[in-house]
Scaffold this motif. Structure first.
Motif, PDB file in Angstrom:
ATOM      1  N   SER A   1       4.775  -7.933  12.974  1.00  0.00           N
ATOM      2  CA  SER A   1       4.380  -9.122  13.499  1.00  0.00           C
ATOM      3  C   SER A   1       3.077  -8.712  14.434  1.00  0.00           C
ATOM      4  CB  SER A   1       5.244  -9.745  14.442  1.00  0.00           C
ATOM      5  OG  SER A   1       6.132  -8.625  15.038  1.00  0.00           O
ATOM      6  N   SER A   2       2.970  -7.483  14.812  1.00  0.00           N
ATOM      7  CA  SER A   2       1.926  -7.008  15.459  1.00  0.00           C
ATOM      8  C   SER A   2       0.691  -6.750  14.540  1.00  0.00           C
ATOM      9  CB  SER A   2       2.226  -5.820  16.607  1.00  0.00           C
ATOM     10  OG  SER A   2       2.719  -4.718  15.672  1.00  0.00           O
ATOM     11  N   ASN A   3       0.851  -6.799  13.335  1.00  0.00           N
ATOM     12  CA  ASN A   3      -0.343  -6.085  12.433  1.00  0.00           C
ATOM     13  C   ASN A   3      -0.228  -4.934  12.310  1.00  0.00           C
ATOM     14  OD1 ASN A   3      -0.762  -8.743  11.086  1.00  0.00           O
ATOM     15  ND2 ASN A   3      -2.625  -9.358  12.347  1.00  0.00           N
ATOM     16  N   THR A   4       0.633  -4.153  12.898  1.00  0.00           N
ATOM     17  CA  THR A   4       0.598  -2.834  12.864  1.00  0.00           C
ATOM     18  C   THR A   4       1.246  -2.172  11.206  1.00  0.00           C
ATOM     19  OG1 THR A   4       0.684  -2.575  15.243  1.00  0.00           O
ATOM     20  CG2 THR A   4       1.246  -0.629  13.885  1.00  0.00           C
ATOM     21  N   GLY A   5       0.524  -1.354  10.766  1.00  0.00           N
ATOM     22  CA  GLY A   5       1.053  -1.157   9.479  1.00  0.00           C
ATOM     23  C   GLY A   5       2.206   0.270   9.880  1.00  0.00           C
ATOM     24  N   LYS A   6       3.286  -0.043   9.491  1.00  0.00           N
ATOM     25  CA  LYS A   6       4.490   1.018   9.717  1.00  0.00           C
ATOM     26  C   LYS A   6       4.592   1.758   8.341  1.00  0.00           C
ATOM     27  CE  LYS A   6       7.894  -1.531  11.320  1.00  0.00           C
ATOM     28  NZ  LYS A   6       9.339  -1.732  11.546  1.00  0.00           N
ATOM     29  N   LEU A   7       4.481   3.098   8.512  1.00  0.00           N
ATOM     30  CA  LEU A   7       4.821   3.713   7.369  1.00  0.00           C
ATOM     31  C   LEU A   7       6.302   4.182   7.150  1.00  0.00           C
ATOM     32  CD1 LEU A   7       2.174   6.575   7.401  1.00  0.00           C
ATOM     33  CD2 LEU A   7       2.346   4.749   5.763  1.00  0.00           C
TER      34      LEU A   7
ATOM     35  N   GLU B   1       7.078  -0.965  20.303  1.00  0.00           N
ATOM     36  CA  GLU B   1       8.116  -1.548  19.702  1.00  0.00           C
ATOM     37  C   GLU B   1       9.109  -0.332  18.850  1.00  0.00           C
ATOM     38  OE1 GLU B   1       5.717  -5.352  17.554  1.00  0.00           O
ATOM     39  OE2 GLU B   1       7.270  -4.201  16.267  1.00  0.00           O
TER      40      GLU B   1
ATOM     41  N   PHE C   1       8.641   6.501   4.916  1.00  0.00           N
ATOM     42  CA  PHE C   1       8.521   7.848   4.161  1.00  0.00           C
ATOM     43  C   PHE C   1       9.667   8.131   3.318  1.00  0.00           C
ATOM     44  CE2 PHE C   1       4.786   9.977   5.804  1.00  0.00           C
ATOM     45  CZ  PHE C   1       4.580   9.175   6.985  1.00  0.00           C
TER      46      PHE C   1
ATOM     47  N   PHE D   1      -3.216  13.388   5.184  1.00  0.00           N
ATOM     48  CA  PHE D   1      -3.323  12.328   4.053  1.00  0.00           C
ATOM     49  C   PHE D   1      -3.832  12.976   2.946  1.00  0.00           C
ATOM     50  CE2 PHE D   1      -4.266   8.488   2.096  1.00  0.00           C
ATOM     51  CZ  PHE D   1      -5.518   8.525   1.572  1.00  0.00           C
TER      52      PHE D   1
ATOM     53  N   LEU E   1       1.040   5.784   0.019  1.00  0.00           N
ATOM     54  CA  LEU E   1       0.204   6.858   0.099  1.00  0.00           C
ATOM     55  C   LEU E   1       0.928   8.119   0.069  1.00  0.00           C
ATOM     56  CD1 LEU E   1       0.101   4.623   3.137  1.00  0.00           C
ATOM     57  CD2 LEU E   1      -1.677   6.339   3.728  1.00  0.00           C
TER      58      LEU E   1
ATOM     59  N   PHE F   1       2.408   6.359  17.090  1.00  0.00           N
ATOM     60  CA  PHE F   1       3.883   6.462  16.337  1.00  0.00           C
ATOM     61  C   PHE F   1       4.344   7.597  16.891  1.00  0.00           C
ATOM     62  CE2 PHE F   1       2.882   3.010  13.701  1.00  0.00           C
ATOM     63  CZ  PHE F   1       1.682   3.032  13.393  1.00  0.00           C
TER      64      PHE F   1
ATOM     65  N   ASN G   1      -3.079   2.147  17.986  1.00  0.00           N
ATOM     66  CA  ASN G   1      -1.717   2.246  17.452  1.00  0.00           C
ATOM     67  C   ASN G   1      -1.179   3.788  17.511  1.00  0.00           C
ATOM     68  OD1 ASN G   1      -1.458  -0.559  16.544  1.00  0.00           O
ATOM     69  ND2 ASN G   1      -2.820  -0.065  14.701  1.00  0.00           N
TER      70      ASN G   1
ATOM     71  N   LEU H   1      10.650  11.588   7.201  1.00  0.00           N
ATOM     72  CA  LEU H   1       9.925  11.014   8.486  1.00  0.00           C
ATOM     73  C   LEU H   1      10.744  10.021   8.676  1.00  0.00           C
ATOM     74  CD1 LEU H   1       7.670  13.405   7.516  1.00  0.00           C
ATOM     75  CD2 LEU H   1       6.385  12.450   9.056  1.00  0.00           C
TER      76      LEU H   1
ATOM     77  N   TYR I   1       7.616  10.137  15.123  1.00  0.00           N
ATOM     78  CA  TYR I   1       8.568  10.259  14.260  1.00  0.00           C
ATOM     79  C   TYR I   1       9.370  11.474  14.518  1.00  0.00           C
ATOM     80  CZ  TYR I   1       5.297   7.507  11.320  1.00  0.00           C
ATOM     81  OH  TYR I   1       4.365   6.422  10.732  1.00  0.00           O
TER      82      TYR I   1
ATOM     83  N   ILE J   1      -4.300   4.932   7.009  1.00  0.00           N
ATOM     84  CA  ILE J   1      -4.068   6.179   6.860  1.00  0.00           C
ATOM     85  C   ILE J   1      -3.751   6.649   8.461  1.00  0.00           C
ATOM     86  CG2 ILE J   1      -5.175   8.479   6.653  1.00  0.00           C
ATOM     87  CD1 ILE J   1      -7.055   7.408   4.746  1.00  0.00           C
ATOM     88  N   GLN J   2      -2.582   7.085   8.665  1.00  0.00           N
ATOM     89  CA  GLN J   2      -2.453   7.860  10.009  1.00  0.00           C
ATOM     90  C   GLN J   2      -2.487   9.336   9.845  1.00  0.00           C
ATOM     91  OE1 GLN J   2       1.859   6.825  11.043  1.00  0.00           O
ATOM     92  NE2 GLN J   2       1.648   4.451  10.479  1.00  0.00           N
TER      93      GLN J   2
ATOM     94  N   ILE K   1       3.713   1.284   3.126  1.00  0.00           N
ATOM     95  CA  ILE K   1       3.146   0.378   4.377  1.00  0.00           C
ATOM     96  C   ILE K   1       3.650  -0.923   4.440  1.00  0.00           C
ATOM     97  CG2 ILE K   1       1.208  -0.645   5.584  1.00  0.00           C
ATOM     98  CD1 ILE K   1      -0.209   1.983   5.299  1.00  0.00           C
TER      99      ILE K   1
ATOM    100  N   LEU L   1      -5.624  -4.541   9.282  1.00  0.00           N
ATOM    101  CA  LEU L   1      -5.253  -4.296   7.910  1.00  0.00           C
ATOM    102  C   LEU L   1      -5.539  -3.494   7.090  1.00  0.00           C
ATOM    103  CD1 LEU L   1      -4.294  -8.354   7.718  1.00  0.00           C
ATOM    104  CD2 LEU L   1      -2.557  -6.349   8.470  1.00  0.00           C
TER     105      LEU L   1
ATOM    106  N   TYR M   1       0.903  -1.083  -0.167  1.00  0.00           N
ATOM    107  CA  TYR M   1       0.212  -0.049  -0.147  1.00  0.00           C
ATOM    108  C   TYR M   1       0.790   1.119  -0.003  1.00  0.00           C
ATOM    109  CZ  TYR M   1      -4.718   1.546   0.889  1.00  0.00           C
ATOM    110  OH  TYR M   1      -6.014   2.045   0.551  1.00  0.00           O
TER     111      TYR M   1
ATOM    112  N   TYR N   1       3.439  -4.320   7.038  1.00  0.00           N
ATOM    113  CA  TYR N   1       2.996  -4.716   8.280  1.00  0.00           C
ATOM    114  C   TYR N   1       4.032  -5.627   9.126  1.00  0.00           C
ATOM    115  CZ  TYR N   1      -1.520  -2.753   6.765  1.00  0.00           C
ATOM    116  OH  TYR N   1      -2.427  -1.915   6.398  1.00  0.00           O
TER     117      TYR N   1
END
Lengths: 115, 114
Positions: free
Chosen positions: A97-103, B56, A105, A46, A34, B33, B31, B43, B35, B102-103, A93, B98, A32, A95
């Motif tokens: 292990s925690s199913n958290t989407g990390k961006l 994490e 950039f 966004f 953005l 974050f 969640n 970022l 940055y 959008i953050q 994006i 999943l 994904y 994902y």
């Protein structure tokens, strides 16, 4: 190692013309993408996104194109307006292990639209 | 509208000071974050949290720690501030899932370490 790259630090276009912002990536596992827009002294907001299973997504004046074989995406703004002047960040994006989407950039491209 | 609020817009601290940056979101997002934004680098993710008391490391956690005691609040801590931590710090939040991509970002805290 920069996984998402915006190789043009700045771009200047005339009002009414097309702005094309480019972004390259290296990780084929990104699913994904953005685009965020950032004005000075504000947080990123966004703008538009695209799934890796698509090659185009359009929202008003903004269109994002994805070329998976080239690992390249671009943002087209037509027609450009002075209010579009900002820093544009491409992000991907991934994902964990925690199913958290990390961006992840890119470095950002500063767009200036001249009246 | 999602609101992510960072407690300070500008901070000036001295080398060696302990610094707390606070972030609060009002949308019950799981969640959160932190940055930092630096010219030419975009970022970069410092830490994130996917639940209360869960955290994490991101890509650049060295010199930082975080605290998430309540769902709505995520704190970034600089144990002993150094000049290379002068930067714009941005907090973001997102729903779990999943399909959630959008953050939402706060306005940022510009930290200067002298």
């Amino acid at each position: 190692d920069q996984q998402v790259k915006q190789n043009s630090p700045s771009l200047s276009v005339q009002e009414g013309r097309i702005s094309i912002l480019n972004c390259d990536y290296t990780n084929s596992m990104f699913d994904y993408f953005l685009w965020y827009k950032k004005y000075p002294a504000e947080g990123p907001t966004f703008l538009i996104s695209i799934s890796s299973i698509k090659d185009k997504n359009e929202d008003g004046r903004f269109t994002v194109f994805l070329n998976k074989s080239a690992k390249h995406l671009s943002l087209h703004i037509v027609p450009s307006q002075p209010g579009d002047s900002a820093v544009y960040f491409c992000a991907a994006i991934i994902y964990g292990s925690s199913n958290t989407g990390k961006l992840i950039f890119g470095q950002g491209t500063t767009l200036q639209v001249k009246p | 509208d999602v609101k992510v609020t960072q407690s300070s817009r500008y901070l000036v601290k001295r080398t060696g000071e302990k610094v707390f940056l606070e972030c609060v979101q009002d949308m019950d997002h799981e969640n959160m974050f932190w940055y930092r934004q630096d010219p030419g680098l975009g970022l970069r993710l410092i830490y994130f949290s996917y639940d209360v008391k869960m955290k994490e490391k991101g890509d650049i956690p060295e010199g930082y720690s975080v605290s998430r005691e309540k769902k709505e609040r995520f704190s970034l801590i600089l144990e002993s501030a150094s000049t290379n931590q002068t930067s714009m710090y941005l907090c973001a939040s997102i729903e779990r899932g999943l399909a959630k991509n959008i953050q939402y970002f706060g306005a940022g805290t510009r930290l200067s370490v002298l």
